[in-house]
Each structure stands twice: as structure tokens, then as C-alpha cells.
Design an enzyme around this catalytic site. Structure first.
Site, mmCIF file in Angstrom:
data_model
loop_
_atom_site.group_PDB
_atom_site.id
_atom_site.type_symbol
_atom_site.label_atom_id
_atom_site.label_comp_id
_atom_site.label_asym_id
_atom_site.label_seq_id
_atom_site.Cartn_x
_atom_site.Cartn_y
_atom_site.Cartn_z
ATOM 1 N N GLU A 174 0.854 -1.189 0.000
ATOM 2 C CA GLU A 174 0.000 0.000 0.000
ATOM 3 C C GLU A 174 0.888 1.236 0.000
ATOM 4 O OE1 GLU A 174 -2.166 1.064 3.560
ATOM 5 O OE2 GLU A 174 -3.783 1.962 2.381
ATOM 6 N N HIS A 194 -13.270 4.601 8.297
ATOM 7 C CA HIS A 194 -12.514 4.371 9.536
ATOM 8 C C HIS A 194 -13.222 5.043 10.701
ATOM 9 C CE1 HIS A 194 -9.626 3.963 6.273
ATOM 10 N NE2 HIS A 194 -8.903 3.217 7.066
ATOM 11 N N LYS A 254 -13.844 -1.506 2.699
ATOM 12 C CA LYS A 254 -12.909 -1.606 3.835
ATOM 13 C C LYS A 254 -13.491 -0.859 5.030
ATOM 14 C CE LYS A 254 -8.505 -0.127 5.708
ATOM 15 N NZ LYS A 254 -7.396 0.807 5.633
ATOM 16 N N GLN A 310 -1.009 -2.645 14.613
ATOM 17 C CA GLN A 310 -0.630 -3.375 13.395
ATOM 18 C C GLN A 310 0.626 -4.225 13.646
ATOM 19 O OE1 GLN A 310 0.916 -1.152 9.751
ATOM 20 N NE2 GLN A 310 -1.257 -1.333 9.335
ATOM 21 N N LYS A 315 -5.326 -14.143 36.983
ATOM 22 C CA LYS A 315 -5.111 -15.514 37.471
ATOM 23 C C LYS A 315 -6.113 -15.925 38.555
ATOM 24 C CE LYS A 315 -0.215 -16.089 36.443
ATOM 25 N NZ LYS A 315 1.069 -16.544 36.971
ATOM 26 N N ASP A 374 2.778 -23.201 36.941
ATOM 27 C CA ASP A 374 3.951 -22.483 37.461
ATOM 28 C C ASP A 374 4.755 -23.363 38.415
ATOM 29 O OD1 ASP A 374 3.636 -20.117 36.093
ATOM 30 O OD2 ASP A 374 2.387 -19.188 37.636
ATOM 31 N N GLY A 427 3.345 -13.737 44.487
ATOM 32 C CA GLY A 427 2.710 -14.843 43.759
ATOM 33 C C GLY A 427 3.664 -15.965 43.387
HETATM 34 P P1 NAP Z 1 4.692 -10.266 43.163
HETATM 35 O O1 NAP Z 1 3.552 -11.158 43.441
HETATM 36 O O2 NAP Z 1 4.448 -8.813 42.946
HETATM 37 O O3 NAP Z 1 5.705 -10.409 44.411
HETATM 38 C C1 NAP Z 1 6.896 -9.669 44.462
HETATM 39 C C2 NAP Z 1 7.582 -9.881 45.787
HETATM 40 O O4 NAP Z 1 8.821 -9.179 45.726
HETATM 41 C C3 NAP Z 1 6.808 -9.318 46.971
HETATM 42 O O5 NAP Z 1 7.018 -10.126 48.082
HETATM 43 C C4 NAP Z 1 7.454 -7.950 47.148
HETATM 44 O O6 NAP Z 1 7.400 -7.467 48.475
HETATM 45 C C5 NAP Z 1 8.884 -8.270 46.820
HETATM 46 N N1 NAP Z 1 9.617 -7.073 46.416
HETATM 47 C C6 NAP Z 1 9.325 -6.243 45.398
HETATM 48 N N2 NAP Z 1 10.234 -5.257 45.341
HETATM 49 C C7 NAP Z 1 11.099 -5.469 46.353
HETATM 50 C C8 NAP Z 1 12.252 -4.788 46.816
HETATM 51 N N3 NAP Z 1 12.697 -3.679 46.203
HETATM 52 N N4 NAP Z 1 12.883 -5.271 47.905
HETATM 53 C C9 NAP Z 1 12.463 -6.381 48.521
HETATM 54 N N5 NAP Z 1 11.373 -7.079 48.126
HETATM 55 C C10 NAP Z 1 10.706 -6.619 47.050
HETATM 56 O O7 NAP Z 1 5.526 -10.750 41.912
HETATM 57 P P2 NAP Z 1 5.749 -12.256 41.389
HETATM 58 O O8 NAP Z 1 4.691 -12.609 40.441
HETATM 59 O O9 NAP Z 1 5.985 -13.122 42.557
HETATM 60 O O10 NAP Z 1 7.079 -12.077 40.536
HETATM 61 C C11 NAP Z 1 8.313 -11.825 41.144
HETATM 62 C C12 NAP Z 1 9.416 -11.899 40.113
HETATM 63 O O11 NAP Z 1 9.471 -13.192 39.559
HETATM 64 C C13 NAP Z 1 9.228 -10.948 38.960
HETATM 65 O O12 NAP Z 1 10.436 -10.307 38.690
HETATM 66 C C14 NAP Z 1 8.851 -11.805 37.798
HETATM 67 O O13 NAP Z 1 9.412 -11.325 36.599
HETATM 68 C C15 NAP Z 1 9.466 -13.132 38.143
HETATM 69 N N6 NAP Z 1 8.647 -14.230 37.628
HETATM 70 C C16 NAP Z 1 9.219 -15.057 36.712
HETATM 71 C C17 NAP Z 1 8.514 -16.113 36.213
HETATM 72 C C18 NAP Z 1 9.150 -17.013 35.200
HETATM 73 O O14 NAP Z 1 8.437 -17.745 34.502
HETATM 74 N N7 NAP Z 1 10.443 -17.037 35.120
HETATM 75 C C19 NAP Z 1 7.206 -16.342 36.636
HETATM 76 C C20 NAP Z 1 6.651 -15.491 37.591
HETATM 77 C C21 NAP Z 1 7.395 -14.423 38.081
HETATM 78 P P3 NAP Z 1 6.221 -6.501 48.968
HETATM 79 O O15 NAP Z 1 5.041 -7.401 49.163
HETATM 80 O O16 NAP Z 1 6.756 -5.941 50.218
HETATM 81 O O17 NAP Z 1 6.000 -5.497 47.900
#
Ligand code: NAP
Length: 512
Positions: A39, A133, A158, A223, A311, A347, A373
Site C-alpha cells: 500500500e 474508519h 474496507k 498493526q 489468574k 507455574d 505470587g
Molecule cells: P509479586 O507477586 O508482585 O511479588 C513480588 C515480591 O517481591 C513481593 O514479596 C514484594 O514485596 C517483593 N519485592 C518487590 N520489590 C522489592 C524490593 N525492592 N525489595 C524487597 N522485596 C521486594 O511478583 P511475582 O509474580 O511473585 O514475581 C516476582 C518476580 O518473579 C518478577 O520479577 C517476575 O518477573 C518473576 N517471575 C518469573 C517467572 C518465570 O516464569 N520465570 C514467573 C513469575 C514471576 P512486597 O510485598 O513488600 O511489595
């Protein structure tokens, strides 16, 4: 003779949006190699470049081997220039005849089509796409609008609208269905929630879909690139019966799951695709698209990944939830089983499998950093294997419920001094865009640790993993969990073992 006799529909069409004449002309030859149609967005060219590009095209247009669509759109209809109706009429009336003869289609906005009513049009009506559009919303009267537009003498209709919610896509699919056997239609919803219309339109009967030549060269929001349409989503290989999988979340644009799952589907020669679904309202998405008893879209949806923030919200809609997902209170996978929706959490297995390939968790002293989590999934997996867990958190009060649930203790993160066999980082500390380069613990505390596992996967080697490597510990990055949980999803959906190496390559080859 119908249009589809002259052109091999459906087509992936690349818009050219360069603003300099030379780059514009060069991009056409580039687009010709990857797209099925090109296009020419002349409204992206300022007046002086436009004349230069027209001159270049006069001699070269006939040599371009792909169908050309010429567009000259005013800003209020999504174009890049302030143009009056008069300007647009003059442009088309002044189009060099060689170019008029070389193009396959001219895109005339509806008001332009109406302005030429009763006159000899500047290009034959058999080459005109009549376009309309709406950049604010996807109205409910699309079929009536199509009928009105199809009544004009143009060859193709379109309609492109803004998807404010993924539910708006239903009206685009209804329109494509309605147009079957009538005037060919190009129909799509713009914006991230509209992506499924761009990816599935061809398989449902639309004439073409647009893909940009590269990121940043899009002619409308949402896009995808030509490469994504052709190689990632394989839109030209899909049919109405193809299996559909996808991830629902809010801000799924950066999800790596489409890379992994589409690579897996392709490597096993499965007739299917995995798409990102930007979902704000789980209730209307499940009712309209997912649950076999209520869905309004007739498609072969087989399964979903579920990510933040849905979730928990998905659980009330499920007919069955497996024990692991119940225990950790989160579902990341939905399988469509007959008339039912079944929920799982992959997980735990995704996180534990790579860990257990490196150490025996039974009896191991494990320091879990963070209490959110992912820490919950890890604590569940570790408690089932008989590991001795200590949770290190910055906020002990917040961490206490998790510790109570898994009968473990909480300790202040600041006071971590080592003394663990395994350290697992379940916080975002060290993540790109968050705190890259920082580590949740001091390098000295890693001396006697056997394995350091960081769930973060961007960057692949965090500061924590670098310190661990330098301290002589074994290390494991977050990609292992990412691929592991996806592989288990793939197995649940298809019944086949996932090609883990293919998924791993697909996700780690993406530049960070
Ligand atoms: P979440 O539920 O938000 O939990 C984060 C935890 O980290 C909480 O306990 C939080 O404490 C703590 N935290 C955050 N900032 C902090 C800091 N500056 N100092 C100390 N503690 C801190 O997150 P999540 O889902 O568990 O994920 C956590 C990490 O795991 C993320 O970086 C994510 O990318 C990674 N992850 C990876 C996978 C994978 O497949 N590889 C899957 C899931 C998650 P507070 O409660 O005090 O805020």
C-alpha cells in the site's frame, strides 16, 4: 470475472509510510520481497517528496511484481496530512495515467467515493476500495454500514474501527461473516485489543490484512509486522478450523508466550496459532469467546494461558480446578474440554522441574526471597518435596500469611547472611526496567550456596546470578521456569510432549 480471479487472495499487505521520496521508493522494493501486496501511503509524503515519488513511480511501477494499493488519506480519517476534499480530488484527477494503470487498487474514503458519484472516476470503479474508519470506537451498525458502502460502485469495502475492548472484535468477525459471497471486505479492529481480527481475518474470509515492514512503520495502532503475520502467526496457513490458543492478560503485548507456543505448534506441524488477547473484562471475554456454552464466536479455541491480572478472576468461570491451582489460589492455564473449562497451574511444575534437575530438594535448606505470587508457587512445590524453607522478605507482616500456610519462618531480607543450600529470588530486584544491576542479597553471603535460582528472565544473567557464578555456585535463570510452565501448558492442551528445545530457542533468541 471477480476480483479474486485476478488477485490471489487473501493477502498480507505492507503499507509504505516513509516521508522521504527515496526512502519511500526503496521501501516499496523491500516490501515486495516480504508482503503479498504493497500500500503506497502517499499521504505520508510532504508535497515536494510526493512529486518526486510520483516521478520515480511513473517509470518503475510497472516493474513491481506485487499488487499496489494507492492511498491518499486526510488526517481526520487516519491519514498523515491535512487535506481537503478538493486536494484529494485534485490528487486523483492528476494521477499520471501510467500509475493509474499500474496500481491494482485505489483506496477512496467513503466521502471521496460519494464526491465522484455521477462522474467518470479517475480510476475505474473496478479498482476502487471504498474505505471507512472510526478511530473512537467499533460501532454496532457495521453490517448496515457495509450494506450502504457495498451499494456504491467500488469493488471492495474496507471498514477499520478502534477496538476499545476485545469484545469489539466480535462485531468485526460478524461483518466478515456477513460479507461472505458478497462484495469483498477488508475488516479489522485497530489497537492492541483488536489484534485477533488482524491475525484471523484472512482465515475467516477477509480479503487482506495489513502488516508493517518493521516496528515503528505501522500505519495504524495495533498493526503487527509482516514477519509476525507470516512467520509467527502464520495467518495465511490458518483456516476456520485451525486450533486457537492464546494468553489473556492486561498488557500482553510484551508476552513471550506467543514466541514459545507458536514455535512449538509450527515444529509439530500443528494447524494452530497462539495469540495475545488483551483482556480488560474477564467476564465478557469468557462469555463471548471462551465458554463453549455461551461463546458467540464460532472458532476452535482449545486453551488459554492466563496472566496478570486475571489468574484469580478466571476461577469462578471454571467447571473444574485442579488441586495445585486450588492450593495456590491461582490459575495460569485453561483447557477447553468438551463443554467445560478446566483450570490448572503450571507455574509449580515449571519452577520445580529445572530446580530438581540440579539439586535434590528433599531436606535442602532453601532461602526464598520475596513473598508474592511466584514465591507462593515455589513454597508450595518445595513443601511437597520436603525442603526446609525460610522466607526472606522486606515486609515481615506481609510475608507472615505465606509462612503460616507453609509452616515455615520469615526473616528480614536485610539480615540474610547465607547458610542456605539453595537461594531463589522471587522479587523483581535486578529486573530490566526495574532495578537492573542490583541484587537482593550481598555477594559475600553466597559462598557456601550450591544453587542460585533467579526467576527473573530479563536480563538472562542478573546481578545476583553473576555474583553467584563468580562465587562458584550453580545458577539457574528465569527462562527455565518460563519455558517449563509453557511446556506443561502445551502438554495439557494438546496431549503431546512439548518440543522444549524449540520453545527455548524461540524465547531466548529474542533480543532483550
Ligand atoms: P509479586 O507477586 O508482585 O511479588 C513480588 C515480591 O517481591 C513481593 O514479596 C514484594 O514485596 C517483593 N519485592 C518487590 N520489590 C522489592 C524490593 N525492592 N525489595 C524487597 N522485596 C521486594 O511478583 P511475582 O509474580 O511473585 O514475581 C516476582 C518476580 O518473579 C518478577 O520479577 C517476575 O518477573 C518473576 N517471575 C518469573 C517467572 C518465570 O516464569 N520465570 C514467573 C513469575 C514471576 P512486597 O510485598 O513488600 O511489595
Amino acid at each position: 470475472m471477480s476480483i479474486s480471479d485476478s488477485f490471489p487472495f487473501p493477502l498480507i499487505c505492507a503499507p509504505i509510510t516513509n516521508s522521504g521520496a527515496d526512502a519511500f521508493l526503496a521501501a516499496i522494493y523491500n516490501a515486495e520481497r516480504s508482503a503479498d501486496a504493497v500500500e503506497l501511503r502517499f499521504d505520508y509524503l510532504p508535497a515536494e517528496s510526493l512529486q518526486q515519488a510520483l516521478t520515480g513511480l511513473r517509470s518503475g511501477a510497472g516493474r513491481i511484481g506485487k499488487p499496489l494499493i494507492l492511498t491518499f488519506r486526510p488526517r481526520e480519517q487516519g491519514g498523515d496530512r491535512e487535506l481537503t476534499l478538493r486536494d484529494r480530488r485534485d490528487f486523483w484527477r492528476g494521477l499520471p495515467p501510467e500509475i493509474g494503470a499500474a496500481i491494482a487498487f485505489a483506496d477512496f474514503e467513503l466521502d471521496l467515493v460519494e464526491s465522484f458519484a455521477g462522474e467518470q472516476p479517475p480510476v475505474p470503479w473496478s479498482k476502487v476500495i471504498c474505505s471507512w474508519h472510526d478511530f473512537a470506537e467499533t460501532p454496532y451498525d457495521l453490517i448496515a454500514r457495509y450494506e450502504r458502502m457495498a451499494g456504491a460502485p467500488a469493488a471492495v469495502v474496507k471498514i477499520a474501527t478502534q477496538a476499545n475492548s476485545i469484545s469489539d472484535c466480535l462485531r468485526i468477525f460478524e461483518l466478515i461473516e456477513h460479507a461472505k459471497g458478497k462484495k469483498p471486505v477488508i475488516a479489522l479492529a485497530m489497537g492492541l485489543p483488536g489484534l485477533m481480527t488482524r491475525a484471523l481475518a484472512l482465515s475467516r474470509g477477509a480479503m487482506l490484512t495489513f502488516g508493517s515492514l518493521r516496528r515503528g512503520a505501522e500505519s495504524a495502532s495495533g498493526q503487527p509486522t509482516v514477519a509476525e503475520l507470516r512467520n509467527l502467526y502464520r495467518v495465511k496457513e490458518l483456516s476456520r478450523d485451525s486450533e486457537i490458543f492464546g494468553v489473556i492478560g492486561n498488557l500482553v503485548g510484551h508476552s513471550r508466550s506467543p514466541l514459545m507456543h507458536n514455535a512449538a505448534l509450527k515444529s509439530l506441524n500443528r494447524d494452530g496459532v497462539y495469540l495475545p488477547f488483551e483482556v480488560d473484562d474477564v467476564d465478557s471475554f469468557v462469555r463471548g469467546f471462551v465458554h463453549p456454552k455461551t461463546k458467540k464466536l464460532d472458532w476452535n479455541l482449545r486453551g488459554l494461558s492466563v496472566t496478570i491480572p486475571h489468574k484469580l478472576a478466571i476461577i469462578p468461570y471454571l467447571d473444574f480446578v485442579d488441586a495445585t491451582a486450588k492450593a495456590i489460589g491461582a490459575v495460569n492455564t485453561v483447557v477447553i474440554e468438551g463443554d467445560e473449562l478446566h483450570g490448572y497451574n503450571t507455574d509449580v511444575i515449571g519452577a520445580m522441574k529445572p530446580l530438581e534437575e540440579l539439586v535434590d530438594a528433599h531436606g535442602a535448606r532453601v532461602a526464598v526471597i520475596g513473598a508474592g505470587g511466584s514465591a507462593r508457587a515455589i513454597c508450595y512445590g518445595l513443601s511437597r518435596r520436603g525442603a526446609g524453607v525460610t522466607i526472606y522478605a522486606r515486609d515481615l507482616k506481609k510475608a507472615q500469611p505465606l509462612a503460616d500456610e507453609f509452616k515455615t519462618r520469615t526473616v528480614s531480607l536485610e539480615s540474610f547472611k547465607g547458610g542456605a543450600d539453595v537461594v531463589i529470588n522471587c522479587t523483581p530486584i535486578g529486573m530490566r526496567g526495574h532495578s537492573e544491576g542490583q541484587s537482593p542479597i550481598k555477594a559475600e553471603s553466597l559462598k557456601s550456596v550450591k544453587l542460585v535460582y533467579d526467576l527473573i528472565y530479563t536480563p538472562e544473567e542478573t546481578a545476583l546470578l553473576r555474583d553467584a557464578r563468580q562465587a562458584g555456585c550453580r545458577t539457574l535463570g528465569g527462562l527455565a521456569m518460563l519455558v517449563g510452565q509453557a511446556a506443561e501448558q502445551f502438554r495439557l492442551w494438546t496431549g503431546f510432549e512439548a518440543p522444549v528445545d524449540v520453545m527455548w530457542r524461540a524465547v531466548s533468541s529474542r533480543s532483550e
